[in-house]
Design an enzyme around this catalytic site. Structure first.
Site, PDB file in Angstrom:
ATOM      1  N   CYS A   1       3.580  10.974  -1.360  1.00 34.19           N
ATOM      2  CA  CYS A   1       4.694  11.346  -2.430  1.00 34.19           C
ATOM      3  C   CYS A   1       5.045  13.030  -2.347  1.00 34.19           C
ATOM      4  CB  CYS A   1       4.666  10.882  -3.681  1.00 34.19           C
ATOM      5  SG  CYS A   1       6.355  10.528  -4.373  1.00 34.19           S
TER       6      CYS A   1
ATOM      7  N   HIS B   1       2.815   5.768  -3.218  1.00 30.85           N
ATOM      8  CA  HIS B   1       1.484   6.009  -4.022  1.00 30.85           C
ATOM      9  C   HIS B   1       0.475   5.088  -3.756  1.00 30.85           C
ATOM     10  CE1 HIS B   1       2.397   9.506  -6.823  1.00 30.85           C
ATOM     11  NE2 HIS B   1       3.610   9.237  -6.736  1.00 30.85           N
TER      12      HIS B   1
ATOM     13  N   GLU C   1      -2.643   5.149  -3.789  1.00 31.95           N
ATOM     14  CA  GLU C   1      -4.001   5.238  -4.710  1.00 31.95           C
ATOM     15  C   GLU C   1      -3.811   4.324  -5.906  1.00 31.95           C
ATOM     16  OE1 GLU C   1      -1.606   7.396  -4.808  1.00 31.95           O
ATOM     17  OE2 GLU C   1      -1.437   8.447  -6.480  1.00 31.95           O
TER      18      GLU C   1
END
Ligand code: GLN
Length: 190
Positions: A78, A171, A173
């Site tokens: 991002c 994202h 994660e």
């Protein structure tokens, strides 16, 4: 191998946890010695304008640019994708990117209608979809020669790779699915 996560601002902790689950050494990187020590670096999501300003304030831009020019494996998510791209559209005038991958990205361009959305992505090399969380995500408007597009949303590239530089508009994660972190470790190790 030790992976650094650039920890000036943004979503650092979730990346560290993903590498921990994979059994890969990962450390938060905040200074020049850290940038010089790691074998690979994640540039996390957050706010690219702030991270760009902090790179200058802490005099980290030159050492980071030098390592990227010497082929440091890097994973930008991002805001990290924006920082690693060669061209940033709708950036702040004082915002500068690192040019580690030949892409033009437009900040916040998915976000005009809805700030955030989620999508199941077909990713080249993965045998089941990856759930992408997009938060004020950048849109890739130009892909340079030698850049491989690994996933798209509505025709727009959202996961790209050039050598050992991997970038995602989303994202990876945040969902507990560590397959892209594993993919990055594989790229970094070759
Ligand atoms: N819109 C942010 C930027 O321009 C990126 C958002 C994010 O990282 N989730 O940096």
């Amino acid at each position: 191998m030790t992976v650094g996560v650039l920890a000036l601002q943004g979503a650092v902790e979730a990346h560290l946890q993903a590498f921990a689950r994979l059994g890969v050494d990962a450390v938060a990187v905040r200074d020049r010695a850290g940038i010089e020590a790691v074998d690979a670096l994640v540039v996390p999501g957050g706010e690219s304008t702030t991270m760009s300003m902090l790179l200058d304030r802490f005099e980290l831009r030159a050492p980071l640019a030098a390592r990227l020019a010497a082929d440091l494996p890097a994973f930008g998510t991002c805001a990290g994708m924006i920082l690693l791209a060669s061209d940033v559209l709708d950036g702040r005038p004082d915002q500068r990117s690192l040019g580690a991958i030949d892409l033009a990205v437009r900040r916040n361009a998915f976000g005009r209608q809805v700030d955030s959305f989620e999508a199941d992505l077909e990713v080249t090399g993965l045998d089941a979809p990856f759930h992408g969380v997009f938060i004020r995500a950048p849109v890739v408007e130009r892909v340079g020669a030698g850049v491989e597009v690994l996933a798209t949303v509505g025709g727009a590239p959202v996961l790209c790779r050039a050598g050992a530089v991997l970038v995602s508009a989303f994202h990876p994660e945040l969902t507990g699915d560590d397959r892209l972190h594993a993919l990055f470790c594989g790229l970094a190790a070759t």
